[in-house]
Each structure stands twice: as C-alpha cells, then as structure tokens.
Design a protein around this motif. Structure first.
Motif, PDB file in Angstrom:
ATOM      1  N   SER A 242       2.010  -3.830   5.505  1.00  0.00           N
ATOM      2  CA  SER A 242       1.971  -4.409   4.168  1.00  0.00           C
ATOM      3  C   SER A 242       3.327  -4.992   3.784  1.00  0.00           C
ATOM      4  CB  SER A 242       1.518  -3.363   3.138  1.00  0.00           C
ATOM      5  OG  SER A 242       2.490  -2.358   2.950  1.00  0.00           O
ATOM      6  N   LEU A 243       4.420  -4.367   4.234  1.00  0.00           N
ATOM      7  CA  LEU A 243       5.752  -4.929   4.006  1.00  0.00           C
ATOM      8  C   LEU A 243       5.898  -6.271   4.722  1.00  0.00           C
ATOM      9  CD1 LEU A 243       7.939  -1.724   4.481  1.00  0.00           C
ATOM     10  CD2 LEU A 243       7.679  -2.996   2.349  1.00  0.00           C
ATOM     11  N   SER A 244       5.414  -6.326   5.959  1.00  0.00           N
ATOM     12  CA  SER A 244       5.510  -7.545   6.751  1.00  0.00           C
ATOM     13  C   SER A 244       4.730  -8.685   6.105  1.00  0.00           C
ATOM     14  CB  SER A 244       4.992  -7.285   8.164  1.00  0.00           C
ATOM     15  OG  SER A 244       5.002  -8.456   8.947  1.00  0.00           O
ATOM     16  N   GLN A 245       3.580  -8.358   5.536  1.00  0.00           N
ATOM     17  CA  GLN A 245       2.709  -9.378   4.953  1.00  0.00           C
ATOM     18  C   GLN A 245       3.080  -9.745   3.517  1.00  0.00           C
ATOM     19  OE1 GLN A 245      -1.118  -7.504   5.488  1.00  0.00           O
ATOM     20  NE2 GLN A 245      -1.315  -8.205   7.617  1.00  0.00           N
ATOM     21  N   SER A 246       4.074  -9.075   2.942  1.00  0.00           N
ATOM     22  CA  SER A 246       4.444  -9.315   1.554  1.00  0.00           C
ATOM     23  C   SER A 246       5.174 -10.638   1.353  1.00  0.00           C
ATOM     24  CB  SER A 246       5.325  -8.175   1.037  1.00  0.00           C
ATOM     25  OG  SER A 246       6.607  -8.209   1.647  1.00  0.00           O
TER      26      SER A 246
ATOM     27  N   VAL B  67       0.841  -1.193   0.000  1.00  0.00           N
ATOM     28  CA  VAL B  67       0.000   0.000   0.000  1.00  0.00           C
ATOM     29  C   VAL B  67       0.871   1.236   0.000  1.00  0.00           C
ATOM     30  CG1 VAL B  67      -1.755   1.278   1.262  1.00  0.00           C
ATOM     31  CG2 VAL B  67      -1.835  -1.215   1.206  1.00  0.00           C
ATOM     32  N   GLN B  68       0.756   2.080  -1.015  1.00  0.00           N
ATOM     33  CA  GLN B  68       1.493   3.329  -1.098  1.00  0.00           C
ATOM     34  C   GLN B  68       0.511   4.482  -1.219  1.00  0.00           C
ATOM     35  OE1 GLN B  68       4.905   3.654  -3.587  1.00  0.00           O
ATOM     36  NE2 GLN B  68       5.179   1.444  -3.758  1.00  0.00           N
ATOM     37  N   LEU B  69       0.802   5.547  -0.500  1.00  0.00           N
ATOM     38  CA  LEU B  69      -0.059   6.726  -0.523  1.00  0.00           C
ATOM     39  C   LEU B  69       0.766   7.936  -0.917  1.00  0.00           C
ATOM     40  CD1 LEU B  69      -1.987   6.195   2.826  1.00  0.00           C
ATOM     41  CD2 LEU B  69      -2.722   5.553   0.545  1.00  0.00           C
TER      42      LEU B  69
ATOM     43  N   SER C 292       8.388 -11.112   1.958  1.00  0.00           N
ATOM     44  CA  SER C 292       9.807 -10.909   1.676  1.00  0.00           C
ATOM     45  C   SER C 292      10.655 -11.290   2.885  1.00  0.00           C
ATOM     46  CB  SER C 292      10.065  -9.444   1.305  1.00  0.00           C
ATOM     47  OG  SER C 292      11.448  -9.199   1.162  1.00  0.00           O
ATOM     48  N   PHE C 293      11.807 -11.898   2.620  1.00  0.00           N
ATOM     49  CA  PHE C 293      12.742 -12.246   3.686  1.00  0.00           C
ATOM     50  C   PHE C 293      13.847 -11.202   3.835  1.00  0.00           C
ATOM     51  CE2 PHE C 293      10.954 -16.320   2.282  1.00  0.00           C
ATOM     52  CZ  PHE C 293      10.510 -16.824   3.491  1.00  0.00           C
ATOM     53  N   VAL C 294      13.752 -10.133   3.054  1.00  0.00           N
ATOM     54  CA  VAL C 294      14.788  -9.102   3.045  1.00  0.00           C
ATOM     55  C   VAL C 294      14.181  -7.771   3.455  1.00  0.00           C
ATOM     56  CG1 VAL C 294      16.490  -7.879   1.653  1.00  0.00           C
ATOM     57  CG2 VAL C 294      16.057 -10.305   1.225  1.00  0.00           C
ATOM     58  N   LEU C 295      14.846  -7.075   4.344  1.00  0.00           N
ATOM     59  CA  LEU C 295      14.374  -5.779   4.817  1.00  0.00           C
ATOM     60  C   LEU C 295      14.673  -4.708   3.774  1.00  0.00           C
ATOM     61  CD1 LEU C 295      13.134  -4.710   7.536  1.00  0.00           C
ATOM     62  CD2 LEU C 295      15.447  -3.965   8.112  1.00  0.00           C
ATOM     63  N   PRO C 296      13.705  -3.875   3.402  1.00  0.00           N
ATOM     64  CA  PRO C 296      13.990  -2.779   2.462  1.00  0.00           C
ATOM     65  C   PRO C 296      15.068  -1.852   3.015  1.00  0.00           C
ATOM     66  CG  PRO C 296      11.625  -3.083   2.724  1.00  0.00           C
ATOM     67  CD  PRO C 296      12.286  -3.931   3.776  1.00  0.00           C
ATOM     68  N   PRO C 297      15.932  -1.318   2.167  1.00  0.00           N
ATOM     69  CA  PRO C 297      17.029  -0.451   2.630  1.00  0.00           C
ATOM     70  C   PRO C 297      16.560   0.745   3.452  1.00  0.00           C
ATOM     71  CG  PRO C 297      17.360  -1.070   0.340  1.00  0.00           C
ATOM     72  CD  PRO C 297      15.996  -1.561   0.714  1.00  0.00           C
ATOM     73  N   THR C 298      15.355   1.232   3.178  1.00  0.00           N
ATOM     74  CA  THR C 298      14.822   2.396   3.888  1.00  0.00           C
ATOM     75  C   THR C 298      14.759   2.180   5.395  1.00  0.00           C
ATOM     76  OG1 THR C 298      13.468   2.854   1.949  1.00  0.00           O
ATOM     77  CG2 THR C 298      12.885   4.023   3.952  1.00  0.00           C
ATOM     78  N   TYR C 299      14.714   0.922   5.841  1.00  0.00           N
ATOM     79  CA  TYR C 299      14.541   0.611   7.264  1.00  0.00           C
ATOM     80  C   TYR C 299      15.828   0.104   7.928  1.00  0.00           C
ATOM     81  CZ  TYR C 299       9.649   1.023   6.008  1.00  0.00           C
ATOM     82  OH  TYR C 299       8.446   1.500   5.545  1.00  0.00           O
TER      83      TYR C 299
ATOM     84  N   TYR D  81       3.736  -2.969  15.848  1.00  0.00           N
ATOM     85  CA  TYR D  81       5.029  -3.414  15.334  1.00  0.00           C
ATOM     86  C   TYR D  81       4.838  -4.787  14.677  1.00  0.00           C
ATOM     87  CZ  TYR D  81       6.361   0.107  18.783  1.00  0.00           C
ATOM     88  OH  TYR D  81       6.458   1.247  19.520  1.00  0.00           O
ATOM     89  N   PRO D  82       4.706  -4.826  13.354  1.00  0.00           N
ATOM     90  CA  PRO D  82       4.503  -6.122  12.687  1.00  0.00           C
ATOM     91  C   PRO D  82       5.750  -7.000  12.763  1.00  0.00           C
ATOM     92  CG  PRO D  82       3.898  -4.254  11.260  1.00  0.00           C
ATOM     93  CD  PRO D  82       4.671  -3.707  12.420  1.00  0.00           C
ATOM     94  N   LYS D  83       5.588  -8.274  12.423  1.00  0.00           N
ATOM     95  CA  LYS D  83       6.735  -9.171  12.326  1.00  0.00           C
ATOM     96  C   LYS D  83       7.730  -8.598  11.325  1.00  0.00           C
ATOM     97  CE  LYS D  83       3.856 -13.266  13.133  1.00  0.00           C
ATOM     98  NZ  LYS D  83       3.389 -14.546  12.526  1.00  0.00           N
ATOM     99  N   CYS D  84       9.004  -8.771  11.631  1.00  0.00           N
ATOM    100  CA  CYS D  84      10.054  -8.187  10.795  1.00  0.00           C
ATOM    101  C   CYS D  84      10.991  -9.279  10.298  1.00  0.00           C
ATOM    102  CB  CYS D  84      10.837  -7.154  11.599  1.00  0.00           C
ATOM    103  SG  CYS D  84      12.177  -6.368  10.673  1.00  0.00           S
ATOM    104  N   PRO D  85      11.290  -9.320   8.992  1.00  0.00           N
ATOM    105  CA  PRO D  85      12.148 -10.397   8.467  1.00  0.00           C
ATOM    106  C   PRO D  85      13.587 -10.341   8.966  1.00  0.00           C
ATOM    107  CG  PRO D  85      11.732  -8.754   6.760  1.00  0.00           C
ATOM    108  CD  PRO D  85      10.822  -8.428   7.922  1.00  0.00           C
TER     109      PRO D  85
END
Length: 372
Positions: free
Chosen positions: A21-25, A5-7, A27-34, A220-224
């Motif tokens: 939405s990142l957590s539920q995607s 989801v992007q706004l 992905s096993f890799v954290l986006p660089p932004t975080y 705080y969603p689950k984090c890869p």
C-alpha cells in the motif's frame, strides 16, 4: 496516510502498514520507519558478481549415477565451505510447476486488499499474510510483504489457511512443496556424506521423516528510494537448509563474501540453496550459514519463494560427536530449534547475533550422538 492499509493488533507492537500500500500510494519519499542507518544501506560494500564471481552453479543430473556422483558431492561440499550458498539445476523439480506456483502467488499478491487481509497473521507463528518480522517496538522495518505457511509436520499443515484464490494456489503449492521436500532429502544426503558422516546422519538428527518444513512467499514492491532501505535485513537462516525459488526477472539477493556483499544472478529454472544455522551447529562450524540480505528496486517488483527445511522443533541440536576433536572442541551449546527461533520472532533479523550467542564457553558440551 488515509489510503494506506493499517491494522491494529494486540500482538504487534505498532499498527501494521502493508508495504504494498505504501508503494501504491504514489509517494516519492520513503517513510522514516524504513530508512536504514547509513552503514546498513545497500550501497555499503556491495559488489557486482563479475568482480568476485557468483555463487557456484551445480548440475544435479548425475546424482543417481555412481560415476558422476562423487564430483557433484565434492562441488556441494566445496560450495558449503567457501560460500554457504550454491545454485542447482536439473534438480528434479518440474520447471512447469516452478513457473505455475510463482504465477499463482503473484496473482494472490495482486488480488484486492480485503482478500489478502482475510489471512492476516500474528507473530505467534507468522502463519498467513504479514509485513514485518519481530515484535521489537520502534524497529526499522524491511520493505516487503510476505505469506508464511506450514507444510511439515502434517499436524501443522492447514490448507484452509492457504489462499483459496487463485483457485490453483493450494493444489500447486502442495505439489511444489512435495517436490522440494524430495530435493531437500538429496541435499541433506550430500551434506552428510561430504562431512564424512553416514548418508542418513543429518537427516536422522533432524528427526528422520518427521521434520519441520515451511514456505515463505516474499513480495518486494517497487520502492521510491531503494538506496535507503532493504527488502530483508542481513541475517543467516535459523533452520537447516533453505531452497529459494528466485524471480528470474530481477536480481535482489545479496550474499556476504568477506566484508562485501555479492549480488546473486539467478539462473533460469534453478534453485538457490543455502546452509542454515542448524547445519552449522551440527557440523561444528565446518559448514557455515552465511549472512544474506535483499535489495529492492524502484522500477520493478520482485517475488521469491523460500522453502525452509528444518529439524523437528523439539529435538536438541548440538555438534556431532564425530566432528568434535581435542583440536576442534564443540563450538555451540545445545538448544532445541523451538528455543532457537524464538530469538528471531522477538527481534527480527539480526545478522549472526543468534549464532554468536550460542557459542560454547566450555569444551565439555555433550555432542549429538545420532548415528545412521
């Protein structure tokens, strides 16, 4: 990224991506932004509570008993000097209500995304559903979503901006906030007395009954890759005092103790209380707001409710004249709370940088003369 989801918003410097939405995607890799710099990652100088002890746990059941009150007040004063944090039990807020309000907000964050987006916020007030703090472009972001709402003054409170679903959320949040305000009144009295001031001194400096108060529900969603990021970056709270209702199922809050970070172990039906910057200023540095941060988890999500009890936004806050002496001159310049919190709205959490910027360069700063 198509399933995220992007706004687009003119107020935020970049498109808003919901952390959930990142957590539920998948992905096993954290986006660089975080991804935090190595020195800011959660493994850096972290301690378990059994290494240095946990923040003090204080039983308030004897608050109205003259024979017991002195010991309770002394314990609070010691905790404020040594930790800036403490937990309280038998605090007067209904455990049933505490559990009910947590369940209601958990249900909100698990509701369909389009429902949550109806409450999407802007950085002007942060009121509503959000995913970042600060408007600094290119900032490294925190791994959390939140919902922020106003409770005091009454002119800012608008139930229509609070979630309508689940149906119990507005009513239970209103009742919860009311009970926590009463608890904050007790805490303010204890802080004032233990500083050697009149019982109503700090409350009067905050505006008497005309205070500011707001609630931020943190998710705080689950984090890869939880070892690379934080749920909330290190900061001290800009307001007066904070009353946190933590998640009993998973620890996340870490408090700075010297050069290390101590993980706080929540106690069932307890609140975690901490001193904010405005009390540090009023106490002329006797009580200190302490840096804290939040770690995240790869296997569990986490919720918490942070209630902020603040001075009226237009009042000038400065060291109490009763705590200013030739040996301990006024340490901070006067500033309204509105002026003070603009710093965080612009930059986001920045450790103790705002407090340090407020330190007085002159011993002639006029102190607060509010008397009880």
């Amino acid at each position: 990224m198509s399933n995220l989801v992007q706004l687009q918003s003119q107020d935020w410097p970049e498109p808003i991506v919901r952390v959930q939405s990142l957590s539920q995607s998948g992905s096993f890799v954290l986006p660089p932004t975080y991804i935090k710099p190595p020195s800011e990652r959660p493994c850096h100088n972290s301690l378990q509570t059994n290494e240095v002890g946990d923040i003090p746990l204080i039983d308030l059941s004897g608050f109205d008993d003259e024979a017991l009150r002195g010991g309770i007040f002394d314990a609070v004063g010691k905790a404020c000097k040594e930790w800036g944090f403490f937990q309280v039990v038998n605090h007067g807020v209904s455990p049933r209500l505490m559990r009910a309000v947590k369940a209601a907000w958990r249900e909100f964050f698990h509701s369909p995304q389009e429902v949550k987006e109806e409450y999407a916020n802007s950085p002007n007030t942060y009121e509503g559903y959000g995913s970042r703090l600060g408007v600094k472009k290119g900032a490294v972001l925190d791994w959390s979503d939140y919902f922020f709402l106003h409770y005091r003054p009454h002119s800012l409170k608008d139930h229509k901006k609070w979630p309508a679903n689940p149906s119990s959320c507005r009513e239970e949040t209103e009742e919860y906030n009311k009970e926590v305000v009463n608890l904050c009144g007790k805490i303010m009295k204890m802080l004032s007395v233990t500083l050697g001031l009149g019982e109503k001194y700090l409350q009067d400096c905050f505006g008497g009954e005309d205070i500011g108060a707001c609630l931020r529900v943190n998710y705080y969603p689950k984090c890869p890759q939880p070892d690379l990021t934080l749920g909330i970056s290190p900061h001290s709270d800009p307001g007066g005092i904070t009353v946190l209702l933590p998640d009993d199922n998973v620890s996340g809050l870490q408090v700075r103790k010297g050069d290390s970070w101590v993980t706080v172990k929540p106690v069932s039906d307890a609140f975690i209380v901490n001193i904010g910057d405005q009390v540090q200023i009023l106490s002329n540095g006797i009580y200190r707001s302490v840096e804290h941060r939040v770690i995240v988890n790869s296997g569990k999500e986490r919720f918490s409710l942070a209630f902020f009890y603040n001075p009226r936004s237009d009042l000038l806050i400065q060291p109490s004249k009763l705590l200013v002496t030739p040996e301990r001159p006024a340490m901070y310049q006067p500033m309204t709370f509105d002026e003070y919190r603009l710093y965080i709205r612009t930059r986001g959490p920045q450790g103790k940088a705002q407090m340090d910027s407020l330190k007085s360069t002159s011993n002639s700063t006029p102190p607060c003369n509010t008397m009880s």
